[in-house]
Each structure stands twice: as structure tokens, then as C-alpha cells.
Design a protein around this motif. Structure first.
Motif, PDB file in Angstrom:
ATOM      1  N   VAL A  83      73.459 -14.917 -15.421  1.00 65.19           N
ATOM      2  CA  VAL A  83      74.858 -15.049 -14.999  1.00 65.19           C
ATOM      3  C   VAL A  83      75.016 -16.263 -14.081  1.00 65.19           C
ATOM      4  CG1 VAL A  83      76.761 -13.892 -13.799  1.00 65.19           C
ATOM      5  CG2 VAL A  83      75.213 -12.572 -15.251  1.00 65.19           C
ATOM      6  N   ASP A  84      73.993 -16.520 -13.262  1.00 64.28           N
ATOM      7  CA  ASP A  84      74.004 -17.719 -12.421  1.00 64.28           C
ATOM      8  C   ASP A  84      73.964 -18.995 -13.253  1.00 64.28           C
ATOM      9  OD1 ASP A  84      74.254 -17.018  -9.785  1.00 64.28           O
ATOM     10  OD2 ASP A  84      72.105 -16.845  -9.393  1.00 64.28           O
ATOM     11  N   LEU A  85      73.269 -18.929 -14.368  1.00 69.25           N
ATOM     12  CA  LEU A  85      72.897 -20.143 -15.087  1.00 69.25           C
ATOM     13  C   LEU A  85      73.860 -20.520 -16.199  1.00 69.25           C
ATOM     14  CD1 LEU A  85      70.574 -22.222 -15.143  1.00 69.25           C
ATOM     15  CD2 LEU A  85      69.431 -20.771 -16.824  1.00 69.25           C
ATOM     16  N   ILE A  86      74.447 -19.532 -16.864  1.00 65.18           N
ATOM     17  CA  ILE A  86      75.267 -19.779 -18.049  1.00 65.18           C
ATOM     18  C   ILE A  86      76.727 -19.460 -17.746  1.00 65.18           C
ATOM     19  CG2 ILE A  86      75.675 -19.112 -20.448  1.00 65.18           C
ATOM     20  CD1 ILE A  86      72.720 -18.395 -20.644  1.00 65.18           C
ATOM     21  N   GLY A  87      77.620 -20.360 -18.125  1.00 70.36           N
ATOM     22  CA  GLY A  87      79.043 -20.120 -17.942  1.00 70.36           C
ATOM     23  C   GLY A  87      79.440 -20.145 -16.471  1.00 70.36           C
ATOM     24  N   THR A  88      80.580 -19.560 -16.176  1.00 66.68           N
ATOM     25  CA  THR A  88      81.075 -19.479 -14.805  1.00 66.68           C
ATOM     26  C   THR A  88      81.285 -18.024 -14.434  1.00 66.68           C
ATOM     27  OG1 THR A  88      83.431 -19.525 -15.350  1.00 66.68           O
ATOM     28  CG2 THR A  88      82.320 -21.655 -15.164  1.00 66.68           C
ATOM     29  N   LEU A  89      81.260 -17.749 -13.159  1.00 64.73           N
ATOM     30  CA  LEU A  89      81.441 -16.382 -12.692  1.00 64.73           C
ATOM     31  C   LEU A  89      82.812 -15.846 -13.088  1.00 64.73           C
ATOM     32  CD1 LEU A  89      79.827 -16.733  -9.163  1.00 64.73           C
ATOM     33  CD2 LEU A  89      78.819 -15.739 -11.213  1.00 64.73           C
ATOM     34  N   ARG A  90      83.822 -16.681 -13.042  1.00 65.39           N
ATOM     35  CA  ARG A  90      85.165 -16.271 -13.452  1.00 65.39           C
ATOM     36  C   ARG A  90      85.177 -15.857 -14.921  1.00 65.39           C
ATOM     37  NH1 ARG A  90      89.956 -18.311 -15.545  1.00 65.39           N
ATOM     38  NH2 ARG A  90      91.861 -17.727 -14.414  1.00 65.39           N
ATOM     39  N   GLN A  91      84.506 -16.636 -15.778  1.00 68.65           N
ATOM     40  CA  GLN A  91      84.437 -16.302 -17.191  1.00 68.65           C
ATOM     41  C   GLN A  91      83.711 -14.979 -17.418  1.00 68.65           C
ATOM     42  OE1 GLN A  91      82.460 -19.800 -18.615  1.00 68.65           O
ATOM     43  NE2 GLN A  91      84.352 -20.978 -18.913  1.00 68.65           N
ATOM     44  N   TRP A  92      82.625 -14.752 -16.684  1.00 71.64           N
ATOM     45  CA  TRP A  92      81.883 -13.503 -16.810  1.00 71.64           C
ATOM     46  C   TRP A  92      82.750 -12.309 -16.393  1.00 71.64           C
ATOM     47  CZ3 TRP A  92      77.457 -12.499 -19.235  1.00 71.64           C
ATOM     48  CH2 TRP A  92      76.543 -13.546 -19.476  1.00 71.64           C
ATOM     49  N   ILE A  93      83.510 -12.464 -15.314  1.00 70.07           N
ATOM     50  CA  ILE A  93      84.367 -11.372 -14.853  1.00 70.07           C
ATOM     51  C   ILE A  93      85.377 -10.987 -15.931  1.00 70.07           C
ATOM     52  CG2 ILE A  93      86.206 -10.781 -13.221  1.00 70.07           C
ATOM     53  CD1 ILE A  93      84.666 -12.367 -11.096  1.00 70.07           C
ATOM     54  N   VAL A  94      86.077 -11.983 -16.461  1.00 64.46           N
ATOM     55  CA  VAL A  94      87.113 -11.709 -17.463  1.00 64.46           C
ATOM     56  C   VAL A  94      86.500 -11.111 -18.732  1.00 64.46           C
ATOM     57  CG1 VAL A  94      88.856 -12.769 -18.953  1.00 64.46           C
ATOM     58  CG2 VAL A  94      88.670 -13.465 -16.545  1.00 64.46           C
ATOM     59  N   ALA A  95      85.398 -11.708 -19.200  1.00 61.70           N
ATOM     60  CA  ALA A  95      84.790 -11.248 -20.450  1.00 61.70           C
ATOM     61  C   ALA A  95      84.262  -9.817 -20.333  1.00 61.70           C
ATOM     62  CB  ALA A  95      83.664 -12.199 -20.850  1.00 61.70           C
ATOM     63  N   THR A  96      83.586  -9.509 -19.230  1.00 62.92           N
ATOM     64  CA  THR A  96      83.032  -8.158 -19.097  1.00 62.92           C
ATOM     65  C   THR A  96      84.121  -7.119 -18.887  1.00 62.92           C
ATOM     66  OG1 THR A  96      82.612  -8.659 -16.748  1.00 62.92           O
ATOM     67  CG2 THR A  96      80.751  -8.860 -18.275  1.00 62.92           C
ATOM     68  N   GLN A  97      85.206  -7.472 -18.198  1.00 62.49           N
ATOM     69  CA  GLN A  97      86.306  -6.526 -18.050  1.00 62.49           C
ATOM     70  C   GLN A  97      86.953  -6.218 -19.395  1.00 62.49           C
ATOM     71  OE1 GLN A  97      88.855  -8.270 -15.068  1.00 62.49           O
ATOM     72  NE2 GLN A  97      87.691  -7.401 -13.370  1.00 62.49           N
ATOM     73  N   PHE A  98      87.126  -7.243 -20.222  1.00 59.83           N
ATOM     74  CA  PHE A  98      87.691  -7.002 -21.556  1.00 59.83           C
ATOM     75  C   PHE A  98      86.730  -6.154 -22.393  1.00 59.83           C
ATOM     76  CE2 PHE A  98      88.509  -8.090 -26.000  1.00 59.83           C
ATOM     77  CZ  PHE A  98      89.877  -7.863 -26.082  1.00 59.83           C
ATOM     78  N   GLY A  99      85.433  -6.484 -22.326  1.00 60.85           N
ATOM     79  CA  GLY A  99      84.449  -5.697 -23.068  1.00 60.85           C
ATOM     80  C   GLY A  99      84.421  -4.247 -22.624  1.00 60.85           C
TER      81      GLY A  99
END
Length: 449
Positions: A83-99
Motif C-alpha cells: 500500500v505504501d509502494l503502489i498507487g496513492t493512499l487516497r486511491q486505496w481508500i476509495v477502492a477498498t470502500q467500494f469493494g
């Protein structure tokens, strides 16, 4: 064959002097919404799922298996550097909430089919719950990293009460609102509302969650795939070793394992004690509401306390306050000894319950203990943030929370055996003593400046 030098990632990652939103109201809003998004999946996994299995008439051992879902949080440090290395934290938040929203919708359909007699067992439901656990743990990594990246340390302490309060509010929505819908209307409505809430959060955060800016080390492509992967592996390895090689790492690990261990033991069997005191389900629900409110207040007070005087000055008194709250349960457990003797001689249960303390005493002790526990939760969160290296904030926070989560999961799993073997007096005495090691360790800790 070499990798390019690390360059700033313009979106988000746990490092550097990122600036928080200038408006306090905006910071409160996104802190509350993101940590509500953390708390709701936790409630689905550890509260609502257990209520559904209980209502479906499954045996106690399968209901108890929901405790094992905690291990997804305990193991999240394994993939946190990704999560630190790939993408952005904002993108991870949105994607995991949708998932999470999609998975909860699937769970709603499966629960509907099972409750209607059209399902074929619980195997698929368990697989979906495990997937929710994995997505939830990944969301936690990104959310915690975003919080630490967006706010400086003084603001991290100042808003800790907000994040804990939002998490607890989400727990109330799950354990009260969604369970009520499941029981009164249908489980399709209960889990379905949870799905809608998570998808709604994902859409809202996609639109207005601030885009934070910071420099963080990312590996740019060198044109050599093997070299790029070696660099990524080195980054992941560095995330773990940098936490374990920090000053006084052994003391820090022991402190994380022992802090709130007594509180976890108390929480594991407090409801059983209340039931044995003759307190019915409805009254326990009311008491839990007051207790949750007290824990929210304690978390907010703890965050303000640390922000005002600093962690080094606040940690010891907060630990002592937490340790002082748990022995109060011995006052509640004391009547169980003569009550058990009476039951042994054939006395009716109603007569044994006359020895129980009145409801207002139970509620008062619960509120006091939960207030103390809320203070400790805030201090614990701020302590962990203070040990996170700027280049690996999300990974370090996930690693540290996994350590104490694992300790609490194991203790909670075996708390029932300990309670049944020794009774409430001995059990809550052990819970009180379990608070001592963390108090002893505090003088040996040295906080980062």
C-alpha cells in the motif's frame, strides 16, 4: 542496471511534511468519515455476523468462529508495504470502500437466501466474510497512513478523539441499527444498508477527500523488470526492519503486546458476567449504549490531554487510570461466590440473583471503565504513530497494530476457557494484574521528539 532515484509522489503516501486542510471543519469531516468507514466493516465482521449466525440457529462453536476473523487485521502487516509502494493512499481508500460495499451486497443476498431456507450452508458466507476482512484490513492500512501523512503530530493527537469516536459510532450503527433491521425487517435489509453506506462513502471520498501532497520514495521504472522488482522487495524489507531496528524495539514490542491486555480480557467476559448477574438482553443493550458513549468521551479527552501536555507526560497517568478501572469489576463479581454456593445447594436462580448489585451500580462501573478504556485507546494510538518512520508510516502503523491485535485476539479467544475454569473473581483478578507489565515498561520507553 540500476533504479532511478526516488522522486516525490504527488498524491499521497506516508512521508514528509504534508499539509492538512486549512479549515478545521474539513479536517473533522474527513477524519470522521474515513474512520466511520473503518468501523462499519469491523462491526459487520465481529458483531453483525455473529448476531446473524445466532439468529439462524447455528451452534455456538460456529458463532464463536467469528473471533478468528480478527486474524485478517493481525496479518495486515504482511501486505502493508505494498500500500505504501503502489498507487496513492487516497486511491486505496476509495477502492477498498467500494469493494467492501460490493462484498456486503453479496453477503446480503447470501444471508437472505440462508434465512429463507434457500441457501446451501455457510461455506460461501464464510468466504465472503474472509474477503471482507482482507479488504477491511487493507482499508485500515490506507486510512491510517493517510491520517498520519495529512496531519502533523500535534494535529494527529488533537484529532485522535474524532477518529476513535467515528469508529465507535460506526460500531453502534452496525451492532444496533443493522442488527435491528435484520431482526425486524430482514437480513437483506440489514447487510444491504451496510453495503449502501460503504458505496456512498466511496463515492463521497472520490469527490471531496483532499488530495494530499508529499514526497515519498517510490521506485520508478529503470527499464529492467528484474531490477525494479528487486528495488520493490528492498523497500518492503526495509519497512519491516526499520521498525524492528528502532531504538528500544524490544521494549516497544513488549509494551504493544501488554498495553490494554487487561482491558481485552475484561471486555471478553464482561457480558457473560452481566448475564450471570441477572441482567437481561434489553438492559445490557442500554448499558452498552452508555458504555460506548463513555468510551467515545474518553477517547476525545485522551486525544486532547496528549495534545496539551505531550505523550511522555500523559502516558503514565493514562495507563494508571486504565489499570484502576478494571478492578472495579471485582466489586461486581464478588456476589457470584455466595450465589454459586446457594445454587449448589439447590436454591432457585431468582434467589441467587437477589445478591447481585443493582443495575445502576453495574452501569456506573461500566461507564467508568469504558471512560478509562477510551483514554487508553487514544494514548495507544498516538504512541503507535510516534513510533512510525516517515518513509513507512502506513506499513509501520499496520505492523504495530497487528502486534497488539494479535495479543488481544488470542486472549479473547481463550478468555471463555479461563472464565469457566476459575470463575469471575479469579478471572477479573487476572485481568487486573495483566495491566501491570505495561505500567512497568513505560519508564523504559523513549519517545521520538
Amino acid at each position: 542496471m540500476s533504479t532511478a532515484a526516488a522522486t516525490p509522489d504527488p498524491s499521497s503516501g506516508p512521508s514528509g511534511p504534508e499539509q492538512p486542510p486549512t479549515r478545521r471543519a474539513g479536517t473533522v469531516a474527513w477524519t470522521a468519515s474515513t474512520y466511520f468507514g473503518e468501523g462499519l466493516p469491523w462491526s459487520i465482521l465481529h458483531q453483525v455476523a455473529a448476531e446473524f449466525f445466532t439468529a439462524a440457529g447455528l451452534p455456538a462453536r460456529e458463532v464463536g468462529f467469528t473471533s478468528a476473523l480478527h486474524f485478517t487485521s493481525s496479518l495486515k502487516f504482511v501486505w502493508s508495504p505494498i500500500v505504501d509502494l503502489i498507487g496513492t493512499l487516497r486511491q486505496w481508500i476509495v477502492a477498498t470502500q467500494f469493494g467492501l460495499g460490493v462484498l456486503m451486497a453479496v453477503l446480503a443476498v447470501l444471508a437472505h437466501n440462508m434465512a429463507s431456507g434457500a441457501g446451501s450452508g455457510t461455506a460461501v458466507i464464510w468466504l465472503v466474510l474472509i474477503a471482507i476482512g482482507l479488504f477491511s484490513a487493507t482499508h485500515d492500512i490506507a486510512c491510517d497512513g493517510y491520517y498520519m501523512t495529512a496531519l502533523g503530530r500535534p494535529d494527529q493527537a488533537r484529532y485522535t478523539g474524532i477518529r476513535v469516536a467515528a469508529f465507535r459510532v460506526a460500531m453502534m450503527v452496525g451492532s444496533s441499527g443493522l442488527v435491528f433491521l435484520g431482526g425486524r425487517v430482514h437480513w437483506l435489509a440489514g447487510f444491504g444498508l451496510g453495503a449502501l453506506l460503504m458505496v456512498g462513502l466511496a463515492v463521497a471520498h472520490r469527490v471531496w477527500l483532499p488530495r494530499i501532497h508529499a514526497a515519498r520514495p517510490v521506485v520508478q521504472s529503470s527499464g529492467d523488470a528484474a531490477a525494479d522488482w528487486r528495488a520493490r522487495i528492498a523497500h518492503i524489507r526495509g519497512a519491516y526492519f526499520s521498525f524492528l531496528l528502532q531504538p528500544r524495539a524490544v521494549i516497544v514490542l513488549l509494551f504493544l503486546l501488554s498495553f490494554k491486555l487487561g482491558d481485552a480480557l475484561m471486555f471478553g467476559m464482561s457480558k457473560v458476567l452481566f448475564r450471570e448477574l441477572g441482567i437481561g438482553t434489553d438492559d445490557r443493550g442500554v448499558l452498552n449504549g452508555f458504555g460506548t458513549a463513555a468510551s467515545i468521551a474518553g477517547a476525545m479527552l485522551g486525544g486532547l490531554w496528549v495534545a496539551r501536555v505531550g505523550l511522555q507526560r500523559a502516558l503514565m497517568p493514562i495507563a494508571l487510570i486504565m489499570a484502576g478501572g478494571i478492578p472495579l469489576y471485582l466489586w461486581l463479581a464478588a456476589p457470584r461466590l455466595p450465589a454459586d454456593i446457594m445454587l449448589g445447594f439447590g436454591a432457585p436462580l431468582s434467589l441467587a440473583h437477589t445478591l447481585s448489585p443493582p443495575l445502576w451500580q453495574v452501569g456506573t462501573i461500566l461507564v467508568i471503565e469504558q471512560l478509562c478504556g477510551g483514554l487508553a485507546t487514544a494514548a495507544q494510538t498516538i504512541f503507535i504513530m510516534s513510533r512510525c518512520h516517515p518513509d513507512h508510516k502506513a506499513a509501520h502503523f499496520a505492523f504495530a497494530t497487528a502486534i497488539y491485535s494479535l495479543a488481544q485476539t488470542i486472549s479473547g479467544t481463550y478468555s471463555g476457557f479461563l472464565y469457566e475454569a476459575h470463575g469471575p473473581l479469579v478471572y477479573f483478578s487476572i485481568a487486573a494484574v495483566a495491566c501491570v507489565p505495561c505500567v512497568v515498561l513505560i519508564p523504559f520507553l523513549r519517545q521520538n521528539s
